[in-house]
Design a protein around this motif. Sequence first.
Motif, PDB file in Angstrom:
ATOM      1  N   LEU A  10       0.814  -1.212   0.000  1.00 13.73           N
ATOM      2  CA  LEU A  10       0.000   0.000   0.000  1.00 13.73           C
ATOM      3  C   LEU A  10       0.851   1.268   0.000  1.00 13.73           C
ATOM      4  O   LEU A  10       0.555   2.214  -0.719  1.00 13.73           O
ATOM      5  N   VAL A  11       1.921   1.281   0.796  1.00 14.85           N
ATOM      6  CA  VAL A  11       2.754   2.495   0.821  1.00 14.85           C
ATOM      7  C   VAL A  11       3.669   2.570  -0.392  1.00 14.85           C
ATOM      8  O   VAL A  11       3.879   3.653  -0.937  1.00 14.85           O
ATOM      9  N   ASN A  12       4.195   1.437  -0.846  1.00 13.44           N
ATOM     10  CA  ASN A  12       5.087   1.457  -2.018  1.00 13.44           C
ATOM     11  C   ASN A  12       4.350   1.814  -3.302  1.00 13.44           C
ATOM     12  O   ASN A  12       4.920   2.436  -4.192  1.00 13.44           O
ATOM     13  N   SER A  13       3.077   1.430  -3.395  1.00 10.55           N
ATOM     14  CA  SER A  13       2.286   1.748  -4.587  1.00 10.55           C
ATOM     15  C   SER A  13       1.732   3.166  -4.551  1.00 10.55           C
ATOM     16  O   SER A  13       1.260   3.674  -5.560  1.00 10.55           O
ATOM     17  N   GLY A  14       1.765   3.794  -3.387  1.00  7.03           N
ATOM     18  CA  GLY A  14       1.216   5.138  -3.252  1.00  7.03           C
ATOM     19  C   GLY A  14      -0.265   5.163  -2.910  1.00  7.03           C
ATOM     20  O   GLY A  14      -0.863   6.227  -2.831  1.00  7.03           O
ATOM     21  N   GLU A  15      -0.873   3.980  -2.730  1.00  2.43           N
ATOM     22  CA  GLU A  15      -2.292   3.950  -2.345  1.00  2.43           C
ATOM     23  C   GLU A  15      -2.508   4.639  -1.008  1.00  2.43           C
ATOM     24  O   GLU A  15      -3.537   5.265  -0.783  1.00  2.43           O
ATOM     25  N   ILE A  16      -1.546   4.485  -0.115  1.00  2.00           N
ATOM     26  CA  ILE A  16      -1.537   5.237   1.140  1.00  2.00           C
ATOM     27  C   ILE A  16      -0.321   6.140   1.091  1.00  2.00           C
ATOM     28  O   ILE A  16       0.813   5.673   0.928  1.00  2.00           O
ATOM     29  N   PHE A  44       5.830   9.177   3.681  1.00  3.93           N
ATOM     30  CA  PHE A  44       7.101   9.853   3.441  1.00  3.93           C
ATOM     31  C   PHE A  44       8.194   9.016   4.078  1.00  3.93           C
ATOM     32  O   PHE A  44       7.929   8.138   4.891  1.00  3.93           O
ATOM     33  N   ARG A  45       9.416   9.268   3.670  1.00  6.29           N
ATOM     34  CA  ARG A  45      10.544   8.461   4.142  1.00  6.29           C
ATOM     35  C   ARG A  45      11.387   9.249   5.122  1.00  6.29           C
ATOM     36  O   ARG A  45      11.623  10.434   4.948  1.00  6.29           O
ATOM     37  N   VAL A  46      11.838   8.549   6.129  1.00  9.44           N
ATOM     38  CA  VAL A  46      12.832   9.052   7.066  1.00  9.44           C
ATOM     39  C   VAL A  46      13.950   8.024   7.024  1.00  9.44           C
ATOM     40  O   VAL A  46      13.801   6.920   7.535  1.00  9.44           O
ATOM     41  N   GLY A  47      15.017   8.365   6.313  1.00 10.59           N
ATOM     42  CA  GLY A  47      16.066   7.378   6.075  1.00 10.59           C
ATOM     43  C   GLY A  47      15.509   6.259   5.219  1.00 10.59           C
ATOM     44  O   GLY A  47      14.964   6.497   4.146  1.00 10.59           O
ATOM     45  N   ASN A  48      15.592   5.040   5.711  1.00 13.77           N
ATOM     46  CA  ASN A  48      15.068   3.885   4.979  1.00 13.77           C
ATOM     47  C   ASN A  48      13.669   3.478   5.425  1.00 13.77           C
ATOM     48  O   ASN A  48      13.137   2.477   4.963  1.00 13.77           O
ATOM     49  N   SER A  49      13.081   4.248   6.324  1.00  9.06           N
ATOM     50  CA  SER A  49      11.789   3.882   6.896  1.00  9.06           C
ATOM     51  C   SER A  49      10.666   4.760   6.359  1.00  9.06           C
ATOM     52  O   SER A  49      10.845   5.953   6.161  1.00  9.06           O
ATOM     53  N   HIS A  50       9.528   4.147   6.153  1.00  4.98           N
ATOM     54  CA  HIS A  50       8.323   4.881   5.765  1.00  4.98           C
ATOM     55  C   HIS A  50       7.639   5.403   7.021  1.00  4.98           C
ATOM     56  O   HIS A  50       7.630   4.733   8.050  1.00  4.98           O
ATOM     57  N   ARG A  51       7.010   6.561   6.896  1.00  2.00           N
ATOM     58  CA  ARG A  51       6.156   7.108   7.951  1.00  2.00           C
ATOM     59  C   ARG A  51       4.855   7.543   7.288  1.00  2.00           C
ATOM     60  O   ARG A  51       4.853   8.035   6.161  1.00  2.00           O
ATOM     61  N   ILE A  52       3.760   7.353   8.002  1.00  2.00           N
ATOM     62  CA  ILE A  52       2.442   7.606   7.441  1.00  2.00           C
ATOM     63  C   ILE A  52       1.667   8.490   8.411  1.00  2.00           C
ATOM     64  O   ILE A  52       1.621   8.214   9.615  1.00  2.00           O
ATOM     65  N   GLN A  53       1.054   9.540   7.882  1.00  2.00           N
ATOM     66  CA  GLN A  53       0.169  10.337   8.717  1.00  2.00           C
ATOM     67  C   GLN A  53      -1.125   9.573   8.908  1.00  2.00           C
ATOM     68  O   GLN A  53      -1.638   8.938   7.979  1.00  2.00           O
ATOM     69  N   ARG A  54      -1.660   9.617  10.116  1.00  2.00           N
ATOM     70  CA  ARG A  54      -2.912   8.919  10.405  1.00  2.00           C
ATOM     71  C   ARG A  54      -4.018   9.384   9.458  1.00  2.00           C
ATOM     72  O   ARG A  54      -4.859   8.594   9.027  1.00  2.00           O
ATOM     73  N   SER A  55      -3.997  10.649   9.068  1.00  2.00           N
ATOM     74  CA  SER A  55      -5.014  11.168   8.154  1.00  2.00           C
ATOM     75  C   SER A  55      -4.928  10.496   6.778  1.00  2.00           C
ATOM     76  O   SER A  55      -5.943  10.343   6.097  1.00  2.00           O
ATOM     77  N   ALA A  56      -3.730  10.056   6.365  1.00  2.00           N
ATOM     78  CA  ALA A  56      -3.588   9.346   5.093  1.00  2.00           C
ATOM     79  C   ALA A  56      -4.278   7.990   5.163  1.00  2.00           C
ATOM     80  O   ALA A  56      -4.866   7.528   4.178  1.00  2.00           O
ATOM     81  N   VAL A  57      -4.233   7.355   6.321  1.00  2.00           N
ATOM     82  CA  VAL A  57      -4.921   6.075   6.508  1.00  2.00           C
ATOM     83  C   VAL A  57      -6.434   6.302   6.474  1.00  2.00           C
ATOM     84  O   VAL A  57      -7.172   5.553   5.826  1.00  2.00           O
ATOM     85  N   THR A  58      -6.884   7.359   7.123  1.00  3.56           N
ATOM     86  CA  THR A  58      -8.304   7.703   7.104  1.00  3.56           C
ATOM     87  C   THR A  58      -8.770   7.991   5.680  1.00  3.56           C
ATOM     88  O   THR A  58      -9.834   7.515   5.258  1.00  3.56           O
ATOM     89  N   ASP A  59      -7.979   8.733   4.919  1.00  3.51           N
ATOM     90  CA  ASP A  59      -8.318   9.026   3.521  1.00  3.51           C
ATOM     91  C   ASP A  59      -8.429   7.746   2.710  1.00  3.51           C
ATOM     92  O   ASP A  59      -9.330   7.597   1.885  1.00  3.51           O
ATOM     93  N   TYR A  60      -7.508   6.822   2.925  1.00  4.67           N
ATOM     94  CA  TYR A  60      -7.527   5.536   2.218  1.00  4.67           C
ATOM     95  C   TYR A  60      -8.830   4.787   2.513  1.00  4.67           C
ATOM     96  O   TYR A  60      -9.482   4.272   1.600  1.00  4.67           O
ATOM     97  N   ILE A  61      -9.220   4.751   3.778  1.00  2.50           N
ATOM     98  CA  ILE A  61     -10.441   4.051   4.165  1.00  2.50           C
ATOM     99  C   ILE A  61     -11.659   4.703   3.505  1.00  2.50           C
ATOM    100  O   ILE A  61     -12.522   4.016   2.949  1.00  2.50           O
TER     101      ILE A  61
END
Length: 64
Positions: free
Chosen positions: A29-35, A38-55
């Motif tokens: 989901l994060v690699n495809s851009g569906e959610i 953003f990246r911090v180093g090698n790690s993805h971080r997701i805003q909770r609002s992005a998860v809500t938007d996806y739902i």
Amino acid sequence: MYDDYYEEILTVQEMAELLKIGMNTAYKLVNSGEIDSFRVGNSHRIQRSAVTDYIINKRTSRKQ
């Protein structure tokens, strides 16, 4: 003030737990851009609002 904002940032694992999905699906989901994420180093971080938007988008597209 800032503490409330930072609680809104999720790791991929936290997002997976929130959505009750596996890690492979979460990374897809994060690699495809569906959610949006953003990246911090090698790690993805997701805003909770992005998860809500996806739902909301999933529920809306399912009803059509």
